[in-house]
Design a protein around this motif. Sequence first.
Motif: not given
Lengths: 590, 590
Positions: A238-239, A247, A250, A253, A286, A491, A531-533
Motif C-alpha cells: 500500500t506504500r 526521518y 516511507k 524508502d 509497491m 518533506y 499519502h500512505h493509506h
Amino acid sequence: MSKKDGFYPDWLNKEAAPKGSYREIFKWGSPTEFKVPKRSLYEIMKKMFQMTDDDFKEPKEIGYEKVDFDMPIKLTEKQIASLKEIVGEKNVRTDPYARLSVAYGKTMHDLMRLRKKIIENIPDAVLYPESKEQIEKIVKYITEEKIPLYVYGGGSSVTRGVECMKGGISLDMRLNFNKVIKFNEINQTITVEAGMSGPDLEKHLNNAVEEFGAKMKYTCGHFPQSFEYSSVGGWTVTRGAGQNSTYYGKIEDIVLGQEYATPIGNISTDDYPRKATGPDINHIMMGSEGTFGVLTHVTLRFFKYTADNRVKYSYIFKNWADAQAAAREIMQGEFGMPSVFRVSDPEETELMLRLYGVDEIPFVNPFLKKLGYKSFNIEDSMKGKESDGKCMFLGWSEGEKHFAKNQARQIRKICRSYKAMPLGSIPVDGWEKGRFKDPYLRDSMQDFGIMTDTLECTVNWDNMQHVYETVRAYCKSRPNTVCTTHMSHAYPQGANLYFIFIAKMTELDDYLSYHRGILDHIQQSGAAISHHHGVGKMFAPWLEGFIGTKEIGIFKTLKDYFDKDYLMNPGGTIGLDLKEEEKVFKRPKH
Amino acid sequence: MSKKDGFYPDWLNKEAAPKGSYREIFKWGSPTEFKVPKRSLYEIMKKMFQMTDDDFKEPKEIGYEKVDFDMPIKLTEKQIASLKEIVGEKNVRTDPYARLSVAYGKTMHDLMRLRKKIIENIPDAVLYPESKEQIEKIVKYITEEKIPLYVYGGGSSVTRGVECMKGGISLDMRLNFNKVIKFNEINQTITVEAGMSGPDLEKHLNNAVEEFGAKMKYTCGHFPQSFEYSSVGGWTVTRGAGQNSTYYGKIEDIVLGQEYATPIGNISTDDYPRKATGPDINHIMMGSEGTFGVLTHVTLRFFKYTADNRVKYSYIFKNWADAQAAAREIMQGEFGMPSVFRVSDPEETELMLRLYGVDEIPFVNPFLKKLGYKSFNIEDSMKGKESDGKCMFLGWSEGEKHFAKNQARQIRKICRSYKAMPLGSIPVDGWEKGRFKDPYLRDSMQDFGIMTDTLECTVNWDNMQHVYETVRAYCKSRPNTVCTTHMSHAYPQGANLYFIFIAKMTELDDYLSYHRGILDHIQQSGAAISHHHGVGKMFAPWLEGFIGTKEIGIFKTLKDYFDKDYLMNPGGTIGLDLKEEEKVFKRPKH
C-alpha cells in the motif's frame, strides 16, 4: 461513581467480547485492551455532539452475537481438497467466522457493516499458508482454476483493500507466514515473510544481539498508528508510512527487495540501494495492492537503535499560519530530518492540550493568554463558525547523539523566531503513550453512536492552506462535527495533511456520503488523494481523475501482463476493474 | 623544454580543432580547453604502458579532417518539409556534420569510431525543437509516418544511449530547449525544459535572488563528472548520479515531476514529495532512456546553497579492507550523509597522491612509512602482480553549519579508530579543481594511442570485496593495464564501485572484447550492471541476465503500451528490441 459527579457511561471495557462474536472481529486490537473517554472529555463530547446522558445509557450495535450466516460456498469440494493438499488440512477454513474475519478492514464502512451484520463480499475459504512455496502453488492453482484471490495481512486497511468482492479465497497471512528469512548485519537488511507483524519485526531487530549474535540493537523505523496490528506486507503493497517517517522514510524508502507470486510466475527484485538499469521494478510492485500478485518475501533496511539519543520537544504557535511557515523552514533547513514531526491545527490543539495533560501545567495558559495566543472555540466551531487559535507542534529528533541535539537546537531557533512557546517534552510523552491506542477509543465511542474516521492526503507547501481550508470547510458544513487536522510525514517540498472527523452518525449512507464529499474536496483542492493509506477499493473511483487516464492505462497494461484474468484482488482495487460510471472525475487531469 | 628534461610530447593543446572536423565532434567539452599529463606523469606512463618517446612523437587518428561522407537520407522531401513546418526551417538540418554530431556519445567505442571515421547509425535529419508543444507535434508526426526518433541531450552517454541505430530523426535538445518554465521557492522546486545543461541549471539557482527575486541562493545538488556537458533530461531518463549524491541523492531522489511526449500522447506525473496512489509513474518513466517517449519538462527539487559551510577532509587508510570497513561505518552512522564521499583503492590512491599534490606535503610519506603503510607498486601491478597498499578517502560535508561540523567530527572519530591518517583538505581541493576536467586528459592521451574508459556498478557491502577482486583480476589479466577503483555514491546498504581502466589500445575489437569481459565479470560477481550510467544499447545484452526474464517482460509490456511500433530510441536500448542471440546470460537470475 459518586452522585455528585453525575452520570458517566457504563463503557464496554470490562471483559473481552464473547468468543466467535461479531465484536471480536471488528473490535480493534487486543480483546482485553480498552480506551474510554475520561470524564472531562465525556462532558465536552456531550456538548460537542449535542447529546445527553440518555444517549449514553444503552450501547448500541455492539456485536456481541455469535457470527452466523448462510452464504453458499462457490468453490467445489475438489477445489477445496486441492487447496488442502497445498497448505495442509488444518490451514483451510470455510466456517462463517473464519470467512467473515478476513472480509473487512478497519474503515468506518467496515465497522458499521459488521455492527449491522451486513454480510457481503466474503471469501469462500480462508487459507493460512506457511511458506513462500505454498503461496506460489496456491497462485498457480487459482490461476488454472480461475478462482479470485485476496490477501489479508494485518487487517488494518482503511480503503477496503482486503475486501473479497468476488468471493474466492483469502490468504490470512497472520498465523503462519511471519518468519525471518535472513538477517544481514553487514548490509543492515532483514528479509521476512510478508505476514510478519510490526511488533514482531521490531522485536527481532531490538533483540538482534541475542537472536542473531549481532553487534548491537536495531530498529525497523516504521511505526504507523496501526503498528501493533499491521503487517510488513501490508505496509509494502500500500506504500504505507510510519509516524517516524520524516526521518526513517516511507516504506518505499525502507523496502529494498520484494518477491511476488504472480499468475505468470515469480517476480523478484534485487536489493541494491540504487541502480540505473531501467524502470524501477520495486516501485512498480509497491502500490500494486495485491493486484499483480501476492507479496511473499520482503527485504527491508534497518537502522541503529538510537532511541536513547532522543531529544523531545514541543512548541505552541500563535496560529496555524505561523506553524505552517515554521514547519516548512524546519523541513528546508538542511540539518537532517526529525523523526516525529506533528503540527496540529487549532481544533486538534485544543483537544490535545486536554488529552495530553498540558492543561495541568499551571503556568501555561495564563502565559499564552498574556502573549495574545487565542484558544480555539470548539463550541462555536461545532455550530459552523470558524475559529482561529494556537497550534501545537510536537516532535523528536533521534540518530547519532550530537546530530539529534543539533537538530533540536536548530528547530528551537526557528520556533523562537516565530515567538512560539516551548512546552518541553510533556505533550510528546503524552502523545507517545497513546500513539497506538486511539483506535480503542474509537470503538468505545461508536458503542454510543459516535463515528470517528480519518482521511489523509499529500500537499505541497504552496497549496497547503488552500487544501486545509477547502476540506475543512466541507467537513464543518455538517453541524456538530469535529474536524481536527495535523500535518505529519513532512518533506522539504510539502507534507501529509491528516483529517480526523468525529460526529454522531450511525447510518451507513450518511457516512458514505460524507466520506465521499471529503474525498471530492481533497481531489478538487489539488492534493494527492492518499499519502500512505493507499487506494484500495474505496478511493479507487477518484484515482483516474487524480492521476490521469493515460497514466492509469499504465496500471492496466501491467495488470494485463501479470494477471490477465483479473484474479488478484479483483473488484475495483486501484481502479483496475471499475466501470466508467463508478469513476469520479471531479478534477480530471487531462 | 630544456634538453636536460628529455623529450616531452607536443600535445594538441594549442588551438581549437578545425571547424567542421571530426575532432570537433569527439573532443570533450570546450574547443579551447585542454588537459595534458604533466611531465612526471608522462614519465610514469611510459613505464606503465611500456612505451617509448617514439610512441609520443606523432599523434594519431586526431580527426582534423572535415566531416564528409555520403549516406543517403531515407526521409522523403515531403517528410522533411512537414518537420520544417513544425519546428521552423532553421531548426532542421540534414548536412553530414549535423547528422554525425548527434550520432555518438562519449564511450571509447564512440571515440574510436569517430577517430577512425567509421560512420554508422546516423540520423537522416537533426531537429532543434524550441518548445514542448513542438516536440509533441514531432512525436505525433513521426508516429503517423513511422519514423524512428532519437534524442540527444548533453551527448555524454557512455552506453551508446543516443545512437541512431535505425536512422530517422534525432532531436538535439541543446540549442533551443533549455528554458526555465517555473521557479517555486515555497516548494523549493524548479521546472525546466529537458535540454537544459547542468551549468545553466546551477546558474539559475545560484542567481535566484537576482533572476527570480528569491530570498536566497540555491543549488541543484547534482554534479556528475560530465556536469558541464550533460543535460537535465539525460540525467533523468538514465537515472544518473552526481558526485555529491551521497548527500543530495541520485537524480531519482531529486526529480519530482516529469512530462513526456509519447506516441499515445502526453504522460505527466505530479510533483508531490510522496504518495500512495498505486505504482510510482515517476519511477516507471525514469530509466526508460527515451524508449517510452521524449522527456519534455522536468520538475526538480533544489536545495539551499550551503557551500560556505563545507568541511573538507581526507584520510589515508592502511589498506583497502580498513577503508571499506570505515566507509560502511560512516554510512551507517546515523549522523546524516556527507556530500562528497570517495574512497580510492591502492592503485588509484597511488596515482591520486601524485596527481593532487599530496606527495609535495613533506611530512606525509615518511610518516606513513613509519606507521607501516605500504605504497602500491604500480610497476609490479602492471606486470600482473597484485599489490597491497594504502588507500585514500576524501570527502566533504555540507548543509547547515553545525550539521556539517558534527558530521566531520563523527567521521574523524571513525577514521581514527582505524588509525587512518588525516591529510586535511589539500587532496580534496586538488580533486575538486580537476573534477570536471579529467575527460580532457583522456583526449590528449588517446592522441598517442592510450585508451581510458570506465565502468561502474552497485554493490552491497557484503559483496564489495568479491566484486572488487573479480573485476580487478579480469582487468589486470591484461598486462600493462591500469585499473583504478574507487567507491563513491555510498549508502547504508552499499556503494557504487567505479573502475577506470587505462591501456595502450587503439583497435576497436580489442576495446570491445575487453569492455565485454569487464561487464561479464561485473554481472557474474553479483553487482548491479549500472549504478548511474544507465543501460543504453551497450549494456543491454546483459540486462535480462541481470534483472530476469519475467522482469524484463515488464519493460516490454510498457513499451507496447507507449510505443507499439518501436519508434522511440529503437535498436536495443534497455534490451527492448534485442535478438535472443544478442543477449548475455552469464548470470541468469531465474
